[in-house]
Design an enzyme around this catalytic site. Structure first.
Site, PDB file in Angstrom:
ATOM      1  N   LYS A  60     -21.068 -92.369  34.514  1.00  0.00           N
ATOM      2  CA  LYS A  60     -22.233 -92.373  35.120  1.00  0.00           C
ATOM      3  C   LYS A  60     -23.295 -91.840  34.280  1.00  0.00           C
ATOM      4  O   LYS A  60     -24.346 -92.304  34.025  1.00  0.00           O
ATOM      5  CB  LYS A  60     -22.058 -91.356  36.416  1.00  0.00           C
ATOM      6  N   GLN A 104     -20.239 -85.900  43.247  1.00  0.00           N
ATOM      7  CA  GLN A 104     -19.062 -86.638  42.933  1.00  0.00           C
ATOM      8  C   GLN A 104     -17.971 -86.139  43.924  1.00  0.00           C
ATOM      9  O   GLN A 104     -17.843 -84.977  44.400  1.00  0.00           O
ATOM     10  CB  GLN A 104     -18.317 -86.220  41.621  1.00  0.00           C
ATOM     11  N   ASP A 127     -26.343 -92.194  46.245  1.00  0.00           N
ATOM     12  CA  ASP A 127     -24.951 -92.800  46.742  1.00  0.00           C
ATOM     13  C   ASP A 127     -25.254 -93.465  48.009  1.00  0.00           C
ATOM     14  O   ASP A 127     -24.361 -94.420  48.317  1.00  0.00           O
ATOM     15  CB  ASP A 127     -24.069 -91.643  47.084  1.00  0.00           C
TER      16      ASP A 127
END
Ligand code: GUN
Length: 314
Positions: A60, A104, A127
């Site tokens: 990422k 995460q 997200d």
């Protein structure tokens, strides 16, 4: 050419190609924003030493850098106190230069994951996991949408696959894929059915789908009898198999040998929720595993970061 491919079996949709196209678009948008003095910035928070998370987070951060997005990787100790992690999120919420925050998952057991995710400012929630964004999506308002289903819609549009009026069946009802996938297909005017572990006669429902999305995490649950001839079959499953017999059931001549070699060398091979042999023979389009929609997720995270940077300044 397409007709020829159809008679020969499904056309494979390469996640790599679609991800590259999305990233190209994002890079151009970032360059435009920079001309206006806007520098999109993504912060990825990782807690502890989960090896898979380390790989994902590095990918990422690296992708952000490639596209000109400023990125920060906050690596925090496994034994961080819940309150201290909350404080990190709150600090990132308050920083005006930060457009996107991603924590995460999975988080260590002692952390209340739900509370952490609900603390992220919904306007920085790249997200798309915050209930505010889930609600905005459900009501058809502008929202940050979970990356995998958003990437699938992007791919179907780029490929020109008709969603309006199509029968779409989503197998799986997770908050991260199944539910947002169904809502996005509905937004595109598909007739949507959601199936799950209690669905009666799954094959009967699936076999009427023009677009079939499998996201349950059950190896090969979608077989020949679940697939309408010519359907678009999207496989979101990520399962591993270690048994050569299962591989023989799953793969045809075209890839069986390669898969058996992988099992022998590495102990297992990655497969999806869809029996690949069946999909290749019967579907019109098929996203393989690996090499399919998994690759879209990081690209869409970048797209969401740029979207957040724009929306925050409106
Ligand atoms: N862990 C595995 N996939 C994801 C993802 O898409 N987002 C976050 N935050 N954690 C993950």
């Amino acid at each position: 050419m397409n007709t020829e491919m159809k008679t020969a079996g499904a056309e494979l949709l390469s996640g790599k190609e679609f991800a590259a196209a999305i990233k190209d678009d994002v890079a151009s948008e970032v360059a435009e924003l920079k001309k206006e003095g806007i520098e999109p910035c993504l912060v990825v928070v990782r807690v502890g030493e989960d090896p898979a998370s380390e790989v994902y987070v590095k990918s990422k951060v690296r992708t952000a850098e490639e596209l000109g997005i400023i990125s920060e990787h906050r690596h925090l100790p496994e034994d961080i106190k819940h309150e201290d992690l909350l404080a990190v999120v709150e600090e990132l919420n308050s920083r005006d230069d930060v457009d996107g925050i991603l924590v995460q998952l999975p988080l260590p057991k002692h952390i209340n994951e739900k509370e952490i995710l609900e603390t992220i400012d919904p306007d920085k929630d790249v997200d798309g996991f915050h209930p505010m964004n889930a609600g905005r999506l459900a009501q058809g308002h502008e929202a940050l949408v979970p990356c995998t289903p958003a990437g699938i819609i992007d791919m179907l549009k780029r490929k020109g696959i008709e969603m309006k009026g199509a029968n779409a069946v989503v197998v799986g009802r997770s908050n991260i894929v199944g539910k947002p996938m169904a809502l996005l297909l509905l937004q595109e005017h598909a007739t949507v059915t959601i199936c799950h572990s209690r669905t009666k006669d799954l094959a009967d429902v699936c076999s009427r789908a023009d677009i079939l999305v499998a996201a349950v995490g059950v190896t090969g649950i979608i077989r020949e009898e679940h697939i309408k001839p010519g359907a678009t079959v999207v496989d979101v499953g990520m399962n591993s198999i270690d048994d050569p017999e299962t591989a023989r059931d799953f793969f045809g001549e075209d890839e069986l040998e390669k898969r058996l070699n992988t099992i022998e060398k590495r102990g297992s091979t990655l497969v999806g929720d869809v029996n690949a042999k069946a999909a290749k023979a019967k579907a019109g389009y098929f996203t393989p595993v690996p090499g399919g929609v998994g690759l879209l997720t990081v690209a869409m995270l970048m797209k969401n970061t740029v979207k957040a940077a724009k929306l925050r300044r409106q």
